[in-house]
Design an enzyme around this catalytic site. Structure first.
Site, PDB file in Angstrom:
ATOM      1  N   LYS A   1     -12.334 -60.606 -15.053  1.00 22.50           N
ATOM      2  CA  LYS A   1     -12.538 -61.782 -14.202  1.00 22.50           C
ATOM      3  C   LYS A   1     -11.849 -63.013 -14.806  1.00 22.50           C
ATOM      4  O   LYS A   1     -11.368 -62.978 -15.951  1.00 22.50           O
ATOM      5  CB  LYS A   1     -14.039 -62.007 -14.027  1.00 22.50           C
ATOM      6  CG  LYS A   1     -14.743 -60.859 -13.274  1.00 22.50           C
ATOM      7  CD  LYS A   1     -16.232 -61.130 -13.099  1.00 22.50           C
ATOM      8  CE  LYS A   1     -16.923 -60.011 -12.346  1.00 22.50           C
ATOM      9  NZ  LYS A   1     -18.364 -60.292 -12.126  1.00 22.50           N
TER      10      LYS A   1
ATOM     11  N   TYR B   1     -16.729 -58.711  -2.341  1.00 17.49           N
ATOM     12  CA  TYR B   1     -18.152 -58.929  -2.608  1.00 17.49           C
ATOM     13  C   TYR B   1     -18.993 -58.937  -1.328  1.00 17.49           C
ATOM     14  O   TYR B   1     -20.090 -59.506  -1.314  1.00 17.49           O
ATOM     15  CB  TYR B   1     -18.348 -60.225  -3.390  1.00 17.49           C
ATOM     16  CG  TYR B   1     -18.030 -60.093  -4.879  1.00 17.49           C
ATOM     17  CD1 TYR B   1     -18.693 -59.153  -5.672  1.00 17.49           C
ATOM     18  CD2 TYR B   1     -17.089 -60.923  -5.492  1.00 17.49           C
ATOM     19  CE1 TYR B   1     -18.414 -59.032  -7.023  1.00 17.49           C
ATOM     20  CE2 TYR B   1     -16.808 -60.807  -6.862  1.00 17.49           C
ATOM     21  CZ  TYR B   1     -17.480 -59.861  -7.608  1.00 17.49           C
ATOM     22  OH  TYR B   1     -17.218 -59.740  -8.959  1.00 17.49           O
TER      23      TYR B   1
ATOM     24  N   ASN C   1     -19.582 -63.158 -16.203  1.00 15.92           N
ATOM     25  CA  ASN C   1     -19.869 -61.942 -16.975  1.00 15.92           C
ATOM     26  C   ASN C   1     -18.632 -61.094 -17.230  1.00 15.92           C
ATOM     27  O   ASN C   1     -18.709 -59.899 -17.442  1.00 15.92           O
ATOM     28  CB  ASN C   1     -21.025 -61.154 -16.357  1.00 15.92           C
ATOM     29  CG  ASN C   1     -20.705 -60.642 -14.974  1.00 15.92           C
ATOM     30  OD1 ASN C   1     -19.620 -60.876 -14.449  1.00 15.92           O
ATOM     31  ND2 ASN C   1     -21.640 -59.926 -14.378  1.00 15.92           N
TER      32      ASN C   1
ATOM     33  N   HIS D   1     -15.618 -56.666 -13.924  1.00 16.71           N
ATOM     34  CA  HIS D   1     -16.178 -55.953 -12.774  1.00 16.71           C
ATOM     35  C   HIS D   1     -15.789 -54.491 -12.875  1.00 16.71           C
ATOM     36  O   HIS D   1     -14.683 -54.178 -13.293  1.00 16.71           O
ATOM     37  CB  HIS D   1     -15.620 -56.509 -11.456  1.00 16.71           C
ATOM     38  CG  HIS D   1     -15.911 -55.607 -10.290  1.00 16.71           C
ATOM     39  ND1 HIS D   1     -17.097 -55.657  -9.601  1.00 16.71           N
ATOM     40  CD2 HIS D   1     -15.195 -54.580  -9.739  1.00 16.71           C
ATOM     41  CE1 HIS D   1     -17.092 -54.705  -8.664  1.00 16.71           C
ATOM     42  NE2 HIS D   1     -15.950 -54.043  -8.724  1.00 16.71           N
TER      43      HIS D   1
ATOM     44  N   GLU E   1     -12.759 -50.053  -3.190  1.00 14.77           N
ATOM     45  CA  GLU E   1     -12.182 -51.149  -3.969  1.00 14.77           C
ATOM     46  C   GLU E   1     -10.737 -50.853  -4.385  1.00 14.77           C
ATOM     47  O   GLU E   1      -9.894 -51.753  -4.366  1.00 14.77           O
ATOM     48  CB  GLU E   1     -13.077 -51.447  -5.179  1.00 14.77           C
ATOM     49  CG  GLU E   1     -14.414 -52.038  -4.716  1.00 14.77           C
ATOM     50  CD  GLU E   1     -15.463 -52.192  -5.820  1.00 14.77           C
ATOM     51  OE1 GLU E   1     -15.178 -51.877  -6.992  1.00 14.77           O
ATOM     52  OE2 GLU E   1     -16.591 -52.630  -5.487  1.00 14.77           O
TER      53      GLU E   1
END
Ligand code: DAT
Ligand code: MG
Length: 147
Positions: free
Chosen positions: A9, A49, A112, A115, A126
């Site tokens: 990310k 998402y 975080n 992913h 995805e």
């Protein structure tokens, strides 16, 4: 062989840990099938998402993932979908064990660092969303028989 979608990310890219994260997956024994640096559009972020659309943090999540480039990958290997998730650690870095990517590199749930697809269905969805078929390589890793 199983494939999964993994993305460092914007916080991971900005903090310069893309190489260290890729290194962990390479050393583990997974094959890198595809990889690219990309600036995520709002449309792609919202689609990716989509399952979290009704959650209170959805807007922040989309803003975060589009705030700076990400490093997207497709990894291949035995049980790679669940094993890559184990290597990432718990969603909330506060709960992620030391030795996991989130446990070692992240502090807060809003940033975080990584992913990974959470099921075979998500992985297929995805990979198709983030990569064109022509971007996926097909090759033999010489060391694979030793993994
Ligand atoms: P994961 O990324 O481990 O698959 P998820 O799919 O439940 O976790 O959530 C997607 C992302 O949304 C997660 O990486 C960080 C963010 N997120 C999840 N729960 C959150 C919360 N309670 N507050 C803020 N952000 C959250
Ligand atoms: Mg998820």
């Amino acid at each position: 062989m199983e494939k999964t979608f993994v993305m460092v990310k914007p916080d991971g890219v900005q903090r310069g840990v893309v190489g260290e994260i890729v290194n962990r997956f390479e050393k583990k024994g997974y094959k890198i099938v595809a990889a690219k640096m990309m600036q995520v559009s709002k449309d792609l972020a919202e689609e990716h998402y989509g399952q979290h659309k009704e959650r209170p943090f959805f807007g922040e999540l989309v803003d975060f993932i589009t705030s700076s480039p990400v490093f997207a990958m497709v990894l291949e290997g035995e049980n790679v979908i669940s094993s890559a998730r184990v290597m990432m650690g718990a969603t909330n870095p506060a709960d992620a064990a030391p030795g996991t990517i989130r446990g070692d590199f992240a502090v807060s749930i809003g940033m975080n660092i990584i992913h990974g697809s959470d099921s075979p269905e998500s992985a297929e969805r995805e990979i198709g969303l983030w990569f064109d078929k022509s971007e996926l390589t097909d090759y033999e890793v010489a060391s694979h028989k030793w993994v």
